[in-house]
Design a protein around this motif. Structure first.
Motif, PDB file in Angstrom:
ATOM      1  N   GLU A  48       0.813  -1.213   0.000  1.00 10.03           N
ATOM      2  CA  GLU A  48       0.000   0.000   0.000  1.00 10.03           C
ATOM      3  C   GLU A  48       0.849   1.267   0.000  1.00 10.03           C
ATOM      4  N   ALA A  49       2.012   1.213   0.608  1.00 13.82           N
ATOM      5  CA  ALA A  49       2.856   2.406   0.725  1.00 13.82           C
ATOM      6  C   ALA A  49       3.570   2.759  -0.571  1.00 13.82           C
ATOM      7  N   ALA A  50       3.355   1.982  -1.635  1.00  8.92           N
ATOM      8  CA  ALA A  50       3.991   2.304  -2.914  1.00  8.92           C
ATOM      9  C   ALA A  50       3.628   3.696  -3.398  1.00  8.92           C
ATOM     10  N   ALA A  51       2.447   4.162  -3.019  1.00  7.16           N
ATOM     11  CA  ALA A  51       2.020   5.503  -3.435  1.00  7.16           C
ATOM     12  C   ALA A  51       2.913   6.592  -2.855  1.00  7.16           C
ATOM     13  N   ALA A  52       3.654   6.270  -1.792  1.00 10.49           N
ATOM     14  CA  ALA A  52       4.530   7.260  -1.163  1.00 10.49           C
ATOM     15  C   ALA A  52       5.901   7.331  -1.811  1.00 10.49           C
ATOM     16  N   ALA A  53       6.215   6.381  -2.681  1.00 10.95           N
ATOM     17  CA  ALA A  53       7.576   6.260  -3.217  1.00 10.95           C
ATOM     18  C   ALA A  53       8.044   7.522  -3.930  1.00 10.95           C
ATOM     19  N   SER A  54       7.139   8.211  -4.615  1.00 13.02           N
ATOM     20  CA  SER A  54       7.539   9.397  -5.375  1.00 13.02           C
ATOM     21  C   SER A  54       7.702  10.637  -4.494  1.00 13.02           C
ATOM     22  N   ALA A 127       3.825  11.149  14.957  1.00 10.65           N
ATOM     23  CA  ALA A 127       2.885  10.175  14.398  1.00 10.65           C
ATOM     24  C   ALA A 127       1.793  10.897  13.630  1.00 10.65           C
ATOM     25  N   ALA A 128       1.257  10.200  12.631  1.00 12.46           N
ATOM     26  CA  ALA A 128       0.135  10.736  11.858  1.00 12.46           C
ATOM     27  C   ALA A 128      -0.817   9.607  11.525  1.00 12.46           C
ATOM     28  N   VAL A 129      -2.110   9.911  11.559  1.00 11.29           N
ATOM     29  CA  VAL A 129      -3.126   8.963  11.101  1.00 11.29           C
ATOM     30  C   VAL A 129      -3.946   9.649  10.020  1.00 11.29           C
ATOM     31  N   VAL A 130      -4.276   8.900   8.988  1.00 12.73           N
ATOM     32  CA  VAL A 130      -4.978   9.433   7.823  1.00 12.73           C
ATOM     33  C   VAL A 130      -6.261   8.627   7.618  1.00 12.73           C
ATOM     34  N   CYS A 131      -7.402   9.298   7.664  1.00 13.51           N
ATOM     35  CA  CYS A 131      -8.697   8.612   7.486  1.00 13.51           C
ATOM     36  C   CYS A 131      -8.822   7.441   8.448  1.00 13.51           C
ATOM     37  N   SER A 132      -8.397   7.628   9.670  1.00 14.25           N
ATOM     38  CA  SER A 132      -8.313   6.523  10.626  1.00 14.25           C
ATOM     39  C   SER A 132      -9.681   5.978  11.002  1.00 14.25           C
ATOM     40  N   ALA A 133      -9.714   4.684  11.324  1.00 17.18           N
ATOM     41  CA  ALA A 133     -10.854   4.096  12.016  1.00 17.18           C
ATOM     42  C   ALA A 133     -10.797   4.544  13.472  1.00 17.18           C
ATOM     43  N   TRP A 134     -11.978   4.590  14.121  1.00 13.66           N
ATOM     44  CA  TRP A 134     -12.056   5.039  15.507  1.00 13.66           C
ATOM     45  C   TRP A 134     -12.954   4.096  16.309  1.00 13.66           C
ATOM     46  N   PRO A 135     -12.844   4.123  17.635  1.00 11.82           N
ATOM     47  CA  PRO A 135     -13.732   3.284  18.459  1.00 11.82           C
ATOM     48  C   PRO A 135     -15.197   3.670  18.245  1.00 11.82           C
ATOM     49  N   ILE A 254      -3.800  14.331  12.962  1.00  7.89           N
ATOM     50  CA  ILE A 254      -4.949  13.565  12.500  1.00  7.89           C
ATOM     51  C   ILE A 254      -5.452  14.222  11.218  1.00  7.89           C
ATOM     52  N   TRP A 255      -5.443  13.455  10.121  1.00  8.47           N
ATOM     53  CA  TRP A 255      -5.890  13.957   8.820  1.00  8.47           C
ATOM     54  C   TRP A 255      -7.194  13.241   8.452  1.00  8.47           C
ATOM     55  N   HIS A 256      -8.197  14.030   8.083  1.00  6.33           N
ATOM     56  CA  HIS A 256      -9.487  13.421   7.762  1.00  6.33           C
ATOM     57  C   HIS A 256     -10.193  14.237   6.690  1.00  6.33           C
ATOM     58  N   GLY A 257     -10.801  13.533   5.734  1.00  6.25           N
ATOM     59  CA  GLY A 257     -11.545  14.203   4.676  1.00  6.25           C
ATOM     60  C   GLY A 257     -12.980  14.472   5.095  1.00  6.25           C
ATOM     61  N   ARG A 258     -13.478  15.636   4.767  1.00  6.99           N
ATOM     62  CA  ARG A 258     -14.844  16.005   5.159  1.00  6.99           C
ATOM     63  C   ARG A 258     -15.904  15.176   4.433  1.00  6.99           C
ATOM     64  N   LEU A 259     -15.538  14.546   3.297  1.00  8.83           N
ATOM     65  CA  LEU A 259     -16.494  13.748   2.547  1.00  8.83           C
ATOM     66  C   LEU A 259     -16.462  12.266   2.937  1.00  8.83           C
ATOM     67  N   HIS A 260     -15.691  11.926   3.936  1.00  5.26           N
ATOM     68  CA  HIS A 260     -15.506  10.526   4.324  1.00  5.26           C
ATOM     69  C   HIS A 260     -16.822   9.940   4.837  1.00  5.26           C
ATOM     70  N   VAL A 261     -17.211   8.775   4.296  1.00  3.74           N
ATOM     71  CA  VAL A 261     -18.433   8.109   4.756  1.00  3.74           C
ATOM     72  C   VAL A 261     -18.153   6.781   5.450  1.00  3.74           C
ATOM     73  N   ASN A 262     -16.995   6.167   5.194  1.00  7.54           N
ATOM     74  CA  ASN A 262     -16.645   4.963   5.955  1.00  7.54           C
ATOM     75  C   ASN A 262     -16.427   5.322   7.419  1.00  7.54           C
ATOM     76  N   SER A 290      -9.153   9.502  -1.674  1.00  3.12           N
ATOM     77  CA  SER A 290      -8.750  10.768  -2.304  1.00  3.12           C
ATOM     78  C   SER A 290      -7.894  11.641  -1.393  1.00  3.12           C
ATOM     79  N   LEU A 291      -8.035  11.526  -0.081  1.00  4.28           N
ATOM     80  CA  LEU A 291      -7.194  12.335   0.811  1.00  4.28           C
ATOM     81  C   LEU A 291      -5.718  11.954   0.681  1.00  4.28           C
ATOM     82  N   PRO A 292      -5.333  10.696   0.924  1.00  6.96           N
ATOM     83  CA  PRO A 292      -3.909  10.384   0.743  1.00  6.96           C
ATOM     84  C   PRO A 292      -3.449  10.506  -0.703  1.00  6.96           C
ATOM     85  N   ALA A 293      -4.338  10.247  -1.660  1.00  6.20           N
ATOM     86  CA  ALA A 293      -3.942  10.344  -3.063  1.00  6.20           C
ATOM     87  C   ALA A 293      -3.537  11.771  -3.431  1.00  6.20           C
ATOM     88  N   ARG A 294      -4.220  12.749  -2.882  1.00  4.53           N
ATOM     89  CA  ARG A 294      -3.976  14.147  -3.262  1.00  4.53           C
ATOM     90  C   ARG A 294      -3.049  14.889  -2.309  1.00  4.53           C
TER      91      ARG A 294
END
Length: 319
Positions: A48-54, A127-135, A254-262, A290-294
């Motif tokens: 999954e981290a291949a997107a970070a290579a560039s 540390a950073a979490v992106v679109c994290s799951a929560w309790p 903590i990074w989170h997209g406002r359009l996140h539905v999961n 789209s958050l980590p992609a952009r």
């Protein structure tokens, strides 16, 4: 340590299990090089981290992306809980000669970041979490119904076989099929384009390189069995510790997209409120993929403290 292929390595842990990981970025790290452990989503894998290579070489960063037990090439660990993960991370860090390191968790990898903040905080720089799951006790109002159903069903141990069956039916069986790999691609794209998912996520998958990376990581997630994804989904309801228990001295973003539905944005806001020392970044017009992609370059730059002039994000400091 045994090289498996390209930048994939495996480590035999002290209990005899194999832990697989992939390295990205700086090939020959020196004293000025930062290292971040990357915790993949669900379902996900070290690929999954291949997107970070560039992006990573621009911030002098090496990423080590780890398959969790039962995913990719890592040995399953029956009965595991979130708080078992820091022991694996610490053992790998010791093997690599890393006294301290950064953490980056995406989606289902987020809870594992917090498990490390609970158990080995002295070894973590930032540390950073992106679109994290929560309790779930933060409330699930606004969560996509299919996501809620899967997680709640998986939290009942005797129903996890049902969850594994559903995951296989949707894409797990196709992921392991070798004669017609295009069938998995079709199933994956159909799932990502469902009407109850944000259009922003489907749009970023039009990029052929990103699409290939996401599909490869997801296919690898199902390499062994879907039961491991089902087990892990059952861990997200009850973490066995509280966010308010944490007292991290480094920087947590903590990074989170406002359009996140999961994972609805309200969950991230409530989580941040329980950690007044954290920083919450709410990003407009993006969701899960789209958050980590952009914004991955900005996320990595912020993680290691490198200034960047791009990315227009809405950043809220939690008081």
């Amino acid at each position: 340590m045994t090289p498996s292929k390209s930048n994939t390595f495996t480590l035999v842990l002290s209990d005899g299990r194999t832990l697989a990981y992939e390295t990205y970025g700086v090939c020959h790290p020196n004293q000025s090089t930062s290292t971040a452990f990357y915790f993949h989503g669900l379902p996900g894998s070290r690929l999954e981290a291949a997107a970070a290579a560039s992006h990573v070489t621009r911030v002098n960063l090496r990423i080590i992306s780890i398959d969790r037990p039962g995913f990719g090439l890592s040995t399953p660990r029956p009965g595991r809980i979130l708080l078992d993960w820091p022991k694996d991370v610490a053992e790998l860090a010791d093997h690599l000669g890393l006294e301290k390191f950064h953490l980056l968790g995406v989606s289902g990898g987020g809870p594992y970041v917090f498990a490390c903040l609970k158990e080995i905080p002295e070894r973590i720089i930032n540390a950073a979490v992106v679109c994290s799951a929560w309790p779930f006790d933060l409330g699930t109002a606004g969560m996509r119904w299919a996501t809620w159903f899967l997680l709640k069903t998986a939290s009942v141990s005797w129903l996890q076989g049902v969850v594994a069956f559903l995951l296989d039916w949707e894409m797990g069986d196709l992921a392991r099929e070798t004669e017609h790999p295009e069938r998995f691609v079709d199933a994956f794209m159909k799932a990502m384009s469902a009407p109850d998912r944000p259009a922003a996520d489907a749009e970023v998958l039009q990029d052929e390189v990103l699409r290939a990376q996401v599909i490869a990581a997801t296919r690898e997630a199902f390499r062994q069995s879907s039961i491991h994804s089902a087990w892990e989904a059952g861990l997200y309801d009850d973490w066995k510790f509280q966010l308010s228990d944490l007292d991290f001295k480094g920087r947590l973003e903590i990074w989170h997209g406002r359009l996140h539905v999961n994972v609805p944005v309200a969950m991230a806001e409530k989580a941040a409120a329980r950690m007044p020392w954290a920083t919450l970044h709410l990003v407009e017009d993006v969701a899960h993929l789209s958050l980590p992609a952009r914004y991955l370059r900005e996320i990595l730059s912020s993680l290691v403290g490198v200034q960047t002039s791009s990315a227009a994000v809405c950043m809220s400091n939690v008081d």
